[in-house]
Enzyme design. Structure first.
Site, short mmCIF file in Angstrom:
data_model
loop_
_atom_site.label_atom_id
_atom_site.label_comp_id
_atom_site.label_asym_id
_atom_site.label_seq_id
_atom_site.Cartn_x
_atom_site.Cartn_y
_atom_site.Cartn_z
N TRP A 89 0.82 -1.23 0.00
CA TRP A 89 0.00 0.00 0.00
C TRP A 89 0.85 1.27 0.00
O TRP A 89 0.33 2.35 -0.27
CB TRP A 89 -0.90 0.03 1.24
CG TRP A 89 -0.15 -0.23 2.52
CD1 TRP A 89 -0.06 -1.41 3.20
CD2 TRP A 89 0.63 0.72 3.26
NE1 TRP A 89 0.73 -1.27 4.32
CE2 TRP A 89 1.17 0.01 4.38
CE3 TRP A 89 0.96 2.07 3.12
CZ2 TRP A 89 2.00 0.62 5.33
CZ3 TRP A 89 1.79 2.68 4.05
CH2 TRP A 89 2.29 1.95 5.14
N ASN A 90 2.16 1.17 0.28
CA ASN A 90 2.87 2.43 0.58
C ASN A 90 3.23 3.26 -0.64
O ASN A 90 3.37 4.48 -0.54
CB ASN A 90 4.10 2.16 1.44
CG ASN A 90 5.10 1.26 0.74
OD1 ASN A 90 4.77 0.55 -0.19
ND2 ASN A 90 6.34 1.33 1.21
N PRO B 87 -3.60 -5.85 -5.80
CA PRO B 87 -3.07 -4.71 -5.04
C PRO B 87 -3.42 -4.84 -3.56
O PRO B 87 -4.27 -5.67 -3.19
CB PRO B 87 -3.77 -3.51 -5.67
CG PRO B 87 -5.06 -4.04 -6.18
CD PRO B 87 -4.79 -5.47 -6.58
N SER C 151 6.02 -7.30 2.99
CA SER C 151 6.81 -7.65 4.16
C SER C 151 7.57 -8.96 3.95
O SER C 151 7.16 -9.83 3.17
CB SER C 151 5.88 -7.82 5.36
OG SER C 151 5.02 -8.92 5.12
N GLU D 23 10.58 -8.25 -3.37
CA GLU D 23 11.01 -6.96 -2.86
C GLU D 23 10.45 -6.87 -1.45
O GLU D 23 9.25 -6.63 -1.27
CB GLU D 23 10.50 -5.84 -3.75
CG GLU D 23 11.12 -5.82 -5.12
CD GLU D 23 12.55 -5.28 -5.10
OE1 GLU D 23 13.16 -5.23 -6.18
OE2 GLU D 23 13.03 -4.91 -4.01
N LEU D 24 11.29 -7.09 -0.44
CA LEU D 24 10.77 -7.32 0.91
C LEU D 24 11.16 -6.19 1.86
O LEU D 24 11.53 -5.09 1.44
CB LEU D 24 11.28 -8.68 1.40
CG LEU D 24 10.91 -9.87 0.47
CD1 LEU D 24 11.48 -11.17 1.02
CD2 LEU D 24 9.42 -9.97 0.25
N ARG E 286 10.65 10.52 3.98
CA ARG E 286 9.96 10.31 2.69
C ARG E 286 8.84 9.29 2.95
O ARG E 286 9.07 8.25 3.57
CB ARG E 286 10.94 9.77 1.66
CG ARG E 286 10.33 9.41 0.31
CD ARG E 286 11.42 9.05 -0.68
NE ARG E 286 10.92 8.52 -1.93
CZ ARG E 286 11.09 7.26 -2.34
NH1 ARG E 286 11.78 6.43 -1.58
NH2 ARG E 286 10.60 6.85 -3.48
N1 LIG Z 1 11.51 -3.95 -1.06
C1 LIG Z 1 10.60 -3.15 -1.58
O1 LIG Z 1 10.71 -2.67 -2.73
C2 LIG Z 1 9.38 -2.81 -0.78
C3 LIG Z 1 8.55 -1.81 -1.27
C4 LIG Z 1 7.41 -1.48 -0.52
C5 LIG Z 1 7.11 -2.13 0.67
N2 LIG Z 1 7.95 -3.10 1.11
C6 LIG Z 1 7.69 -3.76 2.37
O2 LIG Z 1 6.29 -4.04 2.50
C7 LIG Z 1 5.89 -3.92 3.86
C8 LIG Z 1 4.75 -2.94 3.98
O3 LIG Z 1 3.76 -3.23 3.03
P1 LIG Z 1 2.48 -4.07 3.44
O4 LIG Z 1 2.05 -3.76 4.82
O5 LIG Z 1 1.49 -3.93 2.34
O6 LIG Z 1 3.08 -5.55 3.43
P2 LIG Z 1 2.29 -6.92 3.54
O7 LIG Z 1 3.29 -7.97 3.34
O8 LIG Z 1 1.42 -6.96 4.73
O9 LIG Z 1 1.29 -6.90 2.27
C9 LIG Z 1 1.82 -6.79 0.97
C10 LIG Z 1 0.83 -7.40 0.00
O10 LIG Z 1 0.74 -8.78 0.29
C11 LIG Z 1 -0.62 -9.17 0.42
N3 LIG Z 1 -0.69 -10.30 1.33
C12 LIG Z 1 -0.67 -10.30 2.68
N4 LIG Z 1 -0.74 -11.56 3.16
C13 LIG Z 1 -0.80 -12.38 2.06
C14 LIG Z 1 -0.90 -13.80 1.87
N5 LIG Z 1 -0.93 -14.64 2.91
N6 LIG Z 1 -0.95 -14.27 0.61
C15 LIG Z 1 -0.92 -13.44 -0.45
N7 LIG Z 1 -0.83 -12.09 -0.34
C16 LIG Z 1 -0.77 -11.58 0.90
C17 LIG Z 1 -1.31 -7.92 0.92
O11 LIG Z 1 -2.68 -7.97 0.64
C18 LIG Z 1 -0.59 -6.85 0.11
O12 LIG Z 1 -1.16 -6.75 -1.18
C19 LIG Z 1 7.12 -3.44 4.60
O13 LIG Z 1 7.80 -4.53 5.16
C20 LIG Z 1 7.98 -2.83 3.50
O14 LIG Z 1 9.36 -2.83 3.81
C21 LIG Z 1 9.10 -3.46 0.42
O1 LIG Z 2 8.97 1.30 -0.02
C1 LIG Z 2 9.09 1.06 -1.11
C2 LIG Z 2 9.98 1.39 -2.18
C3 LIG Z 2 10.07 2.83 -2.35
C4 LIG Z 2 11.01 3.20 -3.48
O2 LIG Z 2 11.01 2.48 -4.53
O3 LIG Z 2 11.74 4.18 -3.31
#
Ligand SMILES: NC(=O)c1ccc[n+]([C@@H]2O[C@H](COP(=O)([O-])OP(=O)(O)OC[C@H]3O[C@@H](n4cnc5c(N)ncnc54)[C@H](O)[C@@H]3O)[C@@H](O)[C@H]2O)c1
Ligand SMILES: O=CCCC(=O)O
Length: 470
Positions: A148-149, A173, A227, A248-249, A276
């Site tokens: 969502w971020n 999404p 995550s 991408e975690l 940011r």
């Molecule tokens: N590395 C990157 O590029 C990057 C970018 C953005 C966010 N993140 C990470 O994402 C996390 C925050 O985002 P969030 O709260 O949406 O993460 P999240 O893992 O809770 O959810 C991410 C997505 O996964 C889905 N999801 C959740 N449980 C699932 C399951 N059991 N099966 C299938 N899909 C499932 C959610 O609906 C959502 O669409 C943070 O840890 C952040 O660091 C990483």
């Molecule tokens: O948090 C997610 C990634 C943000 C970025 O691509 O700069």
């Protein structure tokens, strides 16, 4: 607003008519009511992607490039509409949402330029006999799951290279921010993307919808951003069909300030790396590791800049509660509050910009992703000390370091366990560069020349020696 499922080029209610509400985190009021996909709707979306794959994979690279270029132009024209939607869905200030629209759109332009440049190789075997030919082709139907971020950019960072490579896809999404993805589907349709190439299913029960798709032998690729905990589950589920995975975690970025750093530049970079998206970014600085000799001056400069920074609300009550919990844990262990340190009263999930020092060893916010506007400052005595502290978590997405010593910068690039390093800068994100992490921060890269490889398979053709006897 687009609030229905998008399957095979058509907008549809979910097969059982159920819906869910999307809240505005600034007002906590209902923003929209969106279709709640059933598992059968997810399978219908994959059916559409599979049906479109053969023809889409054969389209001319230039045709795919032109659709991406048109989509880039349309998103840019509709910046304000996208920005308003992003801010309404997840709370980032409008100026940051406009910046995300530009960032997300740039993946469309970048991969419109990459599409005609997918190339194989023709070489002669070392023994001078066989000819070794490699060709690249689309990996096939993909499943994308996004967070969502950055609701636009995290979607375009997958969709753009997949389109460029000739793949079809199902996008799931985040339930907190479905509207931006649905608007983007409409824009891609206007840009000429054929029905079935992109399908969008929205749900508050992601596992129920994605589970059957991950078990379906027709799916060939999973690209997930979110995550680490969920990423690990999905990697395990992907084993059943031996899917190609891109992950991408989570992150836990250290921000290193050495004794020779320009402290004003470091404080400016620190605010960008920390605030940011209000700190709700995988690349957000999570720990400030500062040489003891400059820690007091740096902390003062950082707090002065954070005090006046325009923050939006955090995305929901759960995220704000986690931030509060991590700050309280540190303060209870002896941390000193230099700035902020509490949630704001009243409507909306707001949390104060916060700076903490004297962090107790073992404080949770040093090992857990804060995902909020909180800056813990820890001191170090030597470069070796700094690298040891920086590497002391299971994450390795990005690290930031401020030093005027070039050799130290090059040493850090080789000793820090990280996928990305920002040297004297507080932001690394650039669609022209390979974004991604090591260790528990992920697998694969998005953006850059590397990004399209995630959506290509290589076929090697051994051709017998053309000068030999057949
Ligand atoms: N590395 C990157 O590029 C990057 C970018 C953005 C966010 N993140 C990470 O994402 C996390 C925050 O985002 P969030 O709260 O949406 O993460 P999240 O893992 O809770 O959810 C991410 C997505 O996964 C889905 N999801 C959740 N449980 C699932 C399951 N059991 N099966 C299938 N899909 C499932 C959610 O609906 C959502 O669409 C943070 O840890 C952040 O660091 C990483
Ligand atoms: O948090 C997610 C990634 C943000 C970025 O691509 O700069």
């Amino acid at each position: 607003m687009f609030t229905k499922l998008y399957i095979d080029g058509k907008w549809a209610d979910s097969s059982d008519g159920r819906t869910f509400d999307v809240l505005d985190p600034a007002t906590e009021e209902v923003l929209a009511t969106v279709a709640e996909a059933t598992p059968q709707d997810g399978v219908r979306a994959l059916d559409a992607a599979v049906a479109a794959q053969a023809s889409w994979g054969k389209t001319a690279p230039r045709a795919r490039a032109e659709i991406l270029r048109k989509a880039f132009e349309l998103v840019a024209e509709r910046t304000e509409e996208f920005a308003q939607l992003i801010t309404s869905e997840m709370g980032k200030p409008l100026a940051e949402s406009r910046a995300e629209v530009a960032y997300g759109a740039e993946f469309l332009r970048w991969f419109s330029e990459e599409a005609p440049r997918v190339s194989g190789r023709f070489t002669t075997a070392p023994d001078g006999k066989n000819r070794l030919v490699t060709v690249k082709r689309p990996v096939g139907p993909c499943l994308f799951v996004t967070p969502w971020n950055f609701p636009l950019a995290m979607a375009t960072r997958k969709i753009a290279p997949a389109i460029a490579a000739g793949c079809t896809m199902v996008l799931k999404p985040a339930e907190l921010t479905p509207l931006t993805a649905l608007l983007f589907a409409e824009v891609l349709t206007e840009a000429g993307l054929p029905a079935g190439v992109l399908n969008v299913v929205t749900t508050t029960d992601p596992g129920a919808v994605t589970g059957p798709l991950l078990r379906d032998p027709r799916l060939r690729k999973l690209s997930f951003t979110g995550s680490t905990a969920v990423g690990k589950k999905l990697i395990a589920q992907s084993a059943d069909q031996v899917l190609r995975v891109s992950m991408e975690l989570g992150g836990n970025a250290p921000f290193l300030v050495f004794e020779d750093a320009d402290l004003d530049a470091a404080a400016d970079g620190a605010v960008l790396a920390k605030l940011r998206n209000g700190g709700e970014a995988c690349v957000a600085a999570n720990r400030f590791l500062v040489h003891a000799s400059v820690a007091e001056e740096f902390t003062r400069k950082l707090a002065a800049r954070m005090r006046d920074y325009p923050l939006g609300p955090l995305v929901d009550a759960k995220t704000r509660a986690k931030v509060s919990e991590l700050v309280e844990d540190a303060v209870e262990g002896g941390a000193r509050v230099v700035l902020g340190g509490k949630a704001l009263e009243g409507k909306g999930f707001f949390y104060d910009a916060t700076v903490l020092t004297d962090i107790p060893v073992g404080a949770r916010l040093l090992s857990e992703e804060i995902f909020g506007p909180v800056a813990p400052v820890v001191t170090f005595e030597s470069e070796e000390d700094a690298v040891r502290l920086a590497n002391a978590t299971e994450y390795g997405l990005v690290c930031f370091a401020y030093t005027r010593d070039l050799h130290r910068g090059l040493r850090l690039a080789e000793t820090l366990e990280t996928g990305m390093l920002g040297l004297n800068t507080g932001i690394v994100s650039n669609p022209a560069a390979p974004f991604g992490g090591v260790k528990h921060s992920g697998i694969g890269r998005e953006g850059g020349a590397e990004g399209i490889e995630e959506y290509l398979e290589t076929t090697y053709v051994a051709v017998s020696d053309p000068f030999g006897s057949v």
